[in-house]
Design an enzyme around this catalytic site. Structure first.
Site, PDB file in Angstrom:
ATOM      1  N   ASP A 129      38.280  48.868  36.842  1.00  0.00           N
ATOM      2  CA  ASP A 129      38.150  47.807  37.757  1.00  0.00           C
ATOM      3  C   ASP A 129      38.964  47.818  39.391  1.00  0.00           C
ATOM      4  O   ASP A 129      39.910  48.950  39.293  1.00  0.00           O
ATOM      5  CB  ASP A 129      38.934  46.437  37.109  1.00  0.00           C
ATOM      6  CG  ASP A 129      38.346  45.905  36.129  1.00  0.00           C
ATOM      7  OD1 ASP A 129      37.152  46.195  35.864  1.00  0.00           O
ATOM      8  OD2 ASP A 129      39.058  45.444  35.080  1.00  0.00           O
ATOM      9  N   LYS A 130      38.520  46.934  40.273  1.00  0.00           N
ATOM     10  CA  LYS A 130      39.045  47.390  41.471  1.00  0.00           C
ATOM     11  C   LYS A 130      40.544  47.528  41.628  1.00  0.00           C
ATOM     12  O   LYS A 130      41.272  48.351  42.115  1.00  0.00           O
ATOM     13  CB  LYS A 130      38.689  46.290  42.521  1.00  0.00           C
ATOM     14  CG  LYS A 130      39.242  46.428  43.883  1.00  0.00           C
ATOM     15  CD  LYS A 130      38.524  45.147  44.954  1.00  0.00           C
ATOM     16  CE  LYS A 130      39.374  45.293  45.988  1.00  0.00           C
ATOM     17  NZ  LYS A 130      38.916  44.161  46.998  1.00  0.00           N
TER      18      LYS A 130
END
Length: 297
Positions: A129-130
């Site tokens: 995930d970012k």
């Protein structure tokens, strides 16, 4: 570019058949047949031409995924001719989206390839995930990624996380399916009919405010650790999407700190590690858990 030497053959084999034996996927073989430039022993060849043991095959294929190079700093934890393992900081997307075309890990890797004069492509073996930090493995060529799939080469990924509250058990395993929430395109939840998901949690230290856990993924569902941690009743620190508070951290306290795999091309056992990022290390230090972190590495 694909480059290999033809091994022993039990029957007459075309160049395309040799590519299949080398582990090149059917999708990529179709692309090569349409657009690839092939040579055998330095001479231009068609995909239908027969090849023989000892022939040197090279295939040059125009890249489909072209990302604009950007001078974004990269921390490289491991690299060889086939694989790149990058220590991704939180806040960096893995690849461009329809809305975000620049400032991603893909753009950074494209710049690194350009500066190091490597004619390689970008094929993430998994995604973070970012706002999750840590180790990301990238295959430099599609056939390397295909070899992982073909050989079912397992690789173990370990994460460090901070969960809210006092984690109640030394060890917990969750085997609960995960699916997309009906009212959201982003959020996931444990649900009947979801995809199988298996996560192991090992508690390393606990406190009243938060606990330190090591997490082993056996499957790779979107938001898997975050969803399973919240499902247990102990969401990740900073993960407001799944019930966590942003008081101590402004992103989910999750870091991919260790990776171990059998190299699909060389057969070697490779281990790669990454230290905790500053935001998580600060909370670990404040809790007096430095000795546990040192023991893990």
């Amino acid at each position: 570019m694909i480059h290999f030497t033809v091994g022993p053959l039990s029957r007459p084999t075309s160049l395309l058949g040799a590519l299949r034996h080398f582990g090149v996927s059917s999708t990529l073989r179709r692309r090569i047949k349409r657009n690839g430039v092939c040579t055998v022993n330095g001479q231009i060849a068609s995909t239908t031409q027969f090849v023989y043991e000892g022939d040197i095959v090279c295939v040059d294929l125009p890249q489909v995924n072209s990302f604009s190079p950007e001078p974004i700093p990269l921390s490289i934890a491991y690299e060889d001719d086939y694989l790149l393992v990058v220590d991704k900081p939180a806040g960096l997307l893995m690849h461009p989206t329809a809305a975000v075309r620049q400032g991603t890990l893909a753009n950074a890797v494209a710049y690194y390839y350009e500066q190091s004069r490597q004619h390689c492509s970008y094929h993430p073996m998994h995604r973070l995930d970012k706002n999750t930090s840590g180790l990301c493995m990238i295959a430099k060529e599609p056939q390397v990624q295909s070899q992982f799939d073909k050989k079912e080469t397992a690789y173990k990924r370990l994460y460090m996380a901070l969960t809210e509250g006092r984690f109640p058990s030394p060890f917990a395993t969750v085997r609960s399916p995960i699916g997309r929430c009906p009212d959201s395109i982003i959020t996931r939840q444990v649900m009947a009919g979801g995809k199988p998901a298996h996560t192991d949690f090992t508690c390393l230290a606990t406190g009243d405010a938060y606990s330190l856990v090591s997490v082993c993924l056996h499957t790779g569902r979107t938001h898997q650790i975050r969803v399973h941690s919240a499902y247990l009743g102990y969401p990740l620190v900073g993960d407001d999407l799944y019930g966590g508070s942003r008081v101590l951290m402004t992103r989910q306290a999750l870091h991919a700190y260790a990776m171990q795999f059998v190299h699909p091309m060389t057969g070697q056992l490779i281990s790669v590690n990454s230290p905790l990022p500053a935001d998580m290390a600060r909370l670990v230090s404040q809790a007096g858990w430095n000795y546990i972190y040192a023991r893990l590495h």
